[in-house]
Motif scaffolding. Structure first.
Motif, short mmCIF file in Angstrom:
data_model
loop_
_atom_site.label_atom_id
_atom_site.label_comp_id
_atom_site.label_asym_id
_atom_site.label_seq_id
_atom_site.Cartn_x
_atom_site.Cartn_y
_atom_site.Cartn_z
N VAL A 37 0.84 -1.21 -0.09
CA VAL A 37 -0.17 0.04 -0.15
C VAL A 37 0.93 1.21 -0.04
N ALA A 38 1.19 1.84 -0.97
CA ALA A 38 1.99 2.94 -1.40
C ALA A 38 1.24 4.22 -1.24
N VAL A 39 1.99 5.13 -0.46
CA VAL A 39 1.42 6.43 -0.10
C VAL A 39 2.22 7.61 -0.89
N PHE A 40 1.62 8.00 -1.80
CA PHE A 40 2.39 9.02 -2.78
C PHE A 40 1.53 10.42 -2.48
N GLY A 41 2.35 11.53 -2.99
CA GLY A 41 1.78 12.89 -2.94
C GLY A 41 2.78 14.06 -3.10
N ARG A 42 2.40 15.09 -3.08
CA ARG A 42 3.36 16.21 -3.01
C ARG A 42 3.92 16.42 -1.60
N PHE A 43 5.22 16.87 -1.74
CA PHE A 43 6.01 16.95 -0.56
C PHE A 43 5.23 17.86 0.30
N LYS A 44 5.29 17.69 1.65
CA LYS A 44 4.67 18.15 2.98
C LYS A 44 3.23 18.04 2.70
N ALA A 45 2.60 17.00 2.03
CA ALA A 45 1.35 16.47 2.21
C ALA A 45 0.70 15.93 3.15
N GLY A 46 1.72 15.35 4.21
CA GLY A 46 1.46 14.68 5.49
C GLY A 46 1.40 13.19 5.13
N LYS A 47 2.30 12.58 4.34
CA LYS A 47 2.49 11.38 3.97
C LYS A 47 2.83 10.56 5.27
N SER A 48 4.28 10.95 5.76
CA SER A 48 4.87 10.50 6.70
C SER A 48 4.06 10.49 8.09
N SER A 49 3.45 11.52 8.10
CA SER A 49 2.59 11.83 9.63
C SER A 49 1.39 10.79 9.55
N PHE A 50 0.73 10.63 8.54
CA PHE A 50 -0.33 9.67 8.34
C PHE A 50 0.28 8.16 8.72
N LEU A 51 1.54 7.92 8.29
CA LEU A 51 1.84 6.35 8.32
C LEU A 51 2.30 6.31 9.55
N ASN A 52 3.05 7.27 10.31
CA ASN A 52 3.12 7.44 12.05
C ASN A 52 1.93 6.98 12.69
N SER A 53 0.78 7.60 12.09
CA SER A 53 -0.45 7.37 12.70
C SER A 53 -0.85 6.03 12.74
N ILE A 54 -0.67 5.41 11.51
CA ILE A 54 -1.10 4.09 11.20
C ILE A 54 -0.37 3.19 12.20
N ALA A 55 1.09 3.37 12.14
CA ALA A 55 1.97 2.52 13.02
C ALA A 55 1.88 2.89 14.44
N GLY A 56 1.16 3.98 14.98
CA GLY A 56 0.95 4.20 16.32
C GLY A 56 2.24 4.69 16.94
N ILE A 57 3.40 4.78 16.04
CA ILE A 57 4.56 5.37 16.77
C ILE A 57 5.38 6.28 15.70
N GLU A 58 6.00 7.26 16.36
CA GLU A 58 6.62 8.12 15.52
C GLU A 58 7.99 7.41 15.14
N VAL A 59 7.92 6.74 14.04
CA VAL A 59 9.11 5.92 13.38
C VAL A 59 9.67 6.58 12.14
N LEU A 60 8.80 7.56 11.41
CA LEU A 60 9.47 8.13 10.25
C LEU A 60 9.57 9.75 10.66
N PRO A 61 10.54 10.34 10.12
CA PRO A 61 10.84 11.63 10.39
C PRO A 61 9.90 12.70 9.71
N VAL A 62 9.65 13.79 10.24
CA VAL A 62 8.53 14.60 9.69
C VAL A 62 9.10 16.06 10.04
N GLY A 63 8.96 16.78 9.29
CA GLY A 63 9.32 18.19 9.40
C GLY A 63 8.65 19.22 8.70
N VAL A 64 9.11 20.64 8.67
CA VAL A 64 8.63 21.74 7.96
C VAL A 64 9.31 21.85 6.64
N VAL A 65 10.15 20.99 6.21
CA VAL A 65 10.87 21.12 5.01
C VAL A 65 11.03 19.81 4.51
#
Length: 496
Positions: A37-65
């Motif tokens: 299940v691949a998550v695609f989209g523009r940069f800063k669209a919230g892909k990593s934040s979404f997957l962290n939510s699915i995982a229930g743990i902050e495993v992927l880095p997120v940031g303002v850039v």
């Protein structure tokens, strides 16, 4: 076997573009118990934040850039760990705490560490056994290699989640990406991220708008799921689970077979189109080929007209963006100058010796300190700089799509063959750190008279003069950065 036949034909006709899709079909045939299940989209669209939510743990880095630079997979595992697979075929197991060192742009710029993928196993994903979530680098950022990495993965997608921020709700690039996915999977949904920015009424309006645009621009409607990590996160995730993820997990073999059948049908259709063109071309005489070529490609002046239109778009972009970028950078000058001044004050006591030696130390410091602050500003202000090119990029893509549409109409009219409409991924090559031109630190080369100027007496005056050079050097560096960004925006590349 059908795959061997396709591979033989593709090789004989040098159809290299079909290779990734063919390889993916082979892999899917041997792994029917797992769906990516691949998550695609523009940069800063919230892909990593979404997957962290699915995982229930902050495993992927997120940031303002833009952060993610490497394909990252998450799936269930008894023990939490990350496996780094390198482009050279080697692999190593690392702690989850070190994941960012391999997948983030900050720690692994331009993927200089040669990472192919990072595979993360998490016990928290037990309810999603049979599914592998794939986080992809954002599209459309200043990092061209990020867009290229994501687009290379498109053909391999199982189910596709297209992350679209509510602001703006759906861009031409999003629509192009969705069209591209239609060739490779029947399972596409839209994840409408940052839903907390809208009121319930506004969110309902945006969802309706997205559905309308999908029907009008793509010719097919898809499920749209609002999502936010700030409000109603559990409610949004439960809706997505119930409608998409859990049915996929519960029917992995059936859904995997459906996806494989879709990929294979698309592959065979593309191959048939190529072969039909080749057959038609082989059956006609050279004179008829010239006539067909003329009928399909049209008059030569049309190509020249397209080139001229693209040149004008680029020229207009250059003329409009540089002054705007420079004015924006000037709003940061006071902050940057203060930052440089603090660093300079910390360095000055360490600069001992005569005037010539102090001057050289100052130049060495400038050559590293000023580019460093400008590089950080360039990265932080990247979303603003990229927004300046969006209008021109849309015009650029419209010109290409119109040209392809006319070409496809002629091919269908002359040969009776329908060409697939490509989507275009736009990528901007980030500008290099601007070089710094200092000039003479002192007028009339006073530092050559160092033996006549005792630093013990005139040190305060000399150092005050050094401080006074900062605004001039910063202004020149900012001007070069503005020019480089304008050129980078104008040199945007579009890849189908």
């Amino acid at each position: 076997m059908v795959f061997d036949y396709i591979a033989h034909v593709a090789s004989a006709f040098r159809l290299a573009s079909l290779t990734p899709q063919l390889e993916t079909c082979k892999q899917r045939l041997s792994s029917k118990e797992q769906i990516e299940v691949a998550v695609f989209g523009r940069f800063k669209a919230g892909k990593s934040s979404f997957l962290n939510s699915i995982a229930g743990i902050e495993v992927l880095p997120v940031g303002v850039v833009p952060v993610t630079s490497v394909i990252t997979k998450l799936s269930f595992g008894e023990q939490p760990q990350a496996t780094v697979r390198s482009l050279d075929g080697s692999s190593s197991v690392v702690s989850l705490h070190h994941v960012a060192e391999f997948i983030s742009e900050a720690h692994n710029p331009e993927n200089r560490k040669g990472v192919a993928t990072v595979e993360i196993a998490l016990p928290q994903l037990a309810s999603y056994r049979g599914l592998t979530f794939v986080d992809t680098p954002g599209l459309g950022s200043a990092f061209q290699h990020n867009t290229a990495t994501s687009m290379e993965w498109v053909a391999r997608v199982g189910a596709a989640i297209v992350a679209v921020s509510v602001d703006p709700p759906l861009t031409d690039q999003d629509l192009q990406l969705i069209r591209e996915f239609q060739r490779f999977t029947p399972q596409i949904v839209i994840l409408l991220t940052k839903a907390d920015l809208l009121s319930p009424a506004e969110l309902e309006e945006v969802v309706a708008f997205v559905h309308t645009m999908l029907r009008e621009k793509v010719g097919h409607d898809f499920a749209v799921f609002p999502f936010s990590i700030k409000e109603k996160e559990a409610e949004f995730r439960e809706t997505l689970d119930r409608a998409l993820l859990l049915p996929l997990r519960e029917q992995v073999a059936v859904q995997a077979g459906r996806i494989l059948q879709h990929k294979l049908s698309s592959l065979l259709q593309q191959l048939a189109n190529y072969l039909e063109v080749a057959r038609t071309a082989a059956e006609v005489s050279e004179q008829e080929r010239d006539l067909l070529r003329s009928q399909i490609l049209g008059e030569q002046h049309e190509g020249r007209l397209l080139a001229e239109e693209l040149r004008l778009v680029k020229q207009k972009l250059l003329m409009e963006t540089r002054p705007t970028i420079m004015a924006h950078l000037r709003t940061r000058h006071a902050e940057l100058q203060e930052q440089l001044a603090r660093d300079l004050e910390a360095q000055l006591p360490q600069w001992q010796g005569n005037l010539w030696q102090v001057t050289r130390r100052f130049e060495e410091w400038l050559y590293t300190a000023v580019p460093a602050v400008l590089r950080n500003v360039s990265l932080a202000e990247q979303p603003f700089f990229l927004s300046l090119g969006e209008h021109a990029w849309r015009a650029f893509v419209r010109l290409l799509e119109a040209f392809h549409h006319r070409l496809a109409e002629r091919v269908e009219r002359v040969l009776g063959i329908h060409l697939t409409t490509p989507g275009y991924a736009l990528a901007v090559e980030p500008p290099p750190t601007p070089s710094i031109a200092i000039g003479n630190v002192f007028d009339h080369h006073l530092d050559l008279l160092w033996f006549l100027i005792p630093m013990t007496v005139f040190g305060g005056i000399v150092k005050q003069h050094v401080r006074g050079k900062l605004p001039e050097v910063l202004e020149k560096g900012a001007a070069r950065l503005a020019t480089q960004w304008a050129n980078s925006l104008a040199e945007t590349r579009a890849s189908p």
